[in-house]
Scaffold this motif. Sequence first.
Motif, short mmCIF file in Angstrom:
data_model
loop_
_atom_site.label_atom_id
_atom_site.label_comp_id
_atom_site.label_asym_id
_atom_site.label_seq_id
_atom_site.Cartn_x
_atom_site.Cartn_y
_atom_site.Cartn_z
N SER A 36 0.80 -1.22 0.00
CA SER A 36 0.00 0.00 0.00
C SER A 36 0.84 1.27 0.00
CB SER A 36 -0.93 -0.01 1.21
OG SER A 36 -0.16 -0.20 2.38
N TRP A 39 3.32 2.93 -5.62
CA TRP A 39 2.56 2.95 -6.87
C TRP A 39 3.60 3.11 -7.98
CZ3 TRP A 39 -1.98 1.17 -7.84
CH2 TRP A 39 -2.64 1.51 -9.02
N SER A 136 -1.67 -5.35 -9.26
CA SER A 136 -1.39 -5.55 -7.84
C SER A 136 -1.68 -4.25 -7.08
CB SER A 136 0.07 -5.97 -7.65
OG SER A 136 0.90 -4.87 -7.92
N PRO A 137 -1.85 -4.34 -5.77
CA PRO A 137 -2.16 -3.13 -5.01
C PRO A 137 -1.10 -2.03 -5.12
CG PRO A 137 -2.61 -5.08 -3.71
CD PRO A 137 -1.93 -5.55 -4.94
N ASP A 138 0.11 -2.39 -5.58
CA ASP A 138 1.14 -1.36 -5.76
C ASP A 138 1.31 -0.98 -7.23
OD1 ASP A 138 1.96 -3.93 -6.03
OD2 ASP A 138 3.80 -3.75 -4.89
N TYR B 98 -7.24 -9.59 -2.61
CA TYR B 98 -7.09 -8.18 -3.03
C TYR B 98 -8.01 -7.83 -4.19
CZ TYR B 98 -2.70 -8.97 -0.56
OH TYR B 98 -1.76 -9.33 0.36
#
Lengths: 243, 216
Positions: A36, A39, A136-138, B98
């Motif tokens: 998190s 980015w 992906s979350p990043d 996710y």
Amino acid sequence: MNISRRQILILLPAAAVAWKSVLAGTPEASPNYRMSDHWWSMLIDIPKCIGCGNCVRACQTENDVPDGSFRTWVERYHVTDENMISPQVISPDGGKEGFPVAQEDAGKYFFVPKMCNHCADSPCTQVCPVGATFISPDGVVLIDPKYCLGCAYCVQACPYGCRYIHPEKKVADKCTLCYHRITKGLTTACCEACPTGARQLADLKNPNDPIHEFLKTHSVQVLKPQMATGAKVFYNDMDGSVR
Amino acid sequence: MVWRAICVLRVRCVTSACDSTHIQTPEMLLYGEAYEKCSKSHLTASRNLLAGSLRGYGFMSFFKDAKHLFVFAGLFVLAFLVFLVVRHYVVPKSFGEYGHYRGASIGEIAARPIKFAGHQACESCHSDVLDVKSKGKHAHVNCEACHGALEKHADDPSAMTPVLPDTAVLCARCHTASAAKPKGFPQVVPADHSTGLPCETCHKPHSPAMDAGGAK
């Protein structure tokens, strides 16, 4: 086997901890990495690229990319005054061994390294029928090779031609932005190998990343902005003829 | 209301006793023998059908034939339970963690082995080279840009000894003159420039300027 009550009392919590780790599955590769907090993106400085092909070779080495497939490749544009909108583009073997010497003649030349744009609204992940590719979350577009069926729908969907079907594994494959490196605090293989600093990994969520100052002070574009893919590979000083 | 009208259609319109040529559906054919209470009067038009259902006409028959519905409902519940059990075993635990994908695959991708050690790893031992290099024109060229991927060497120096790159190939790859290269980048035509001598005769790769002397 005799186990005293005391021994059992000691063993039980240990067994509980062991069982918990069994349930948790494979441990995270980078314990200090928090998705998190990042980015990821890439900056490509076109005036710095000399077309040496170091990035292509480094990528193939780092990621075991089979010959004939490319996670990144370099294109050489030749734009003449007479033909500004359809320039001559060459990329012999992805630019892996460099380019033939260009003699001085009319028009301009420049190199454009290409790779997955790690789009924030990526068309390739939207078409996957089995949830094998994802953002992906990043902010890295990845492929789960265990889930991929190899239907190649994503290969067709990518507007940048950045995906291929792995000839041996028969699953879709592409640039992972060296996810196994950047999560360990390293830069990507292509950035590591670039001798001129034409490629730079950037973290848009890191306020101290030089990318912010660069984007403010330079003329930066993404490829095919009209497709609204949210591409995150930024090209500095890119000619309008680049497709 | 519409649904009840459909019920009437299904329950009432199907009878072998009925000789009218009104609507036939697969269900009618299937249960044709089972229903013998058809009267032409309520089936002549769909308008009449609807009116019939509104009067509770189909409602009573709903209870009368409820057995079949319960069988179907039971089958549906059973199928759903089977689906839940199969799903539990087939769908990986981390799927959906996710998003619509297997969350554990992120960790698997991150756990792949690296091949390039990164210049920090090289510099932690070869600080003498760093001292030379950081003063020269190649200060920002990372070690593995020329020496290749050397994680194995960084991991255990005795396990792998790097091979010195061939400067004839290495230097030429970047510095061969071409109109395509950026104008400010130092370029030479190797044949004219060195007359066949190896580059390192004059230039030391870590600090290539001629006046750098005998630097490494």
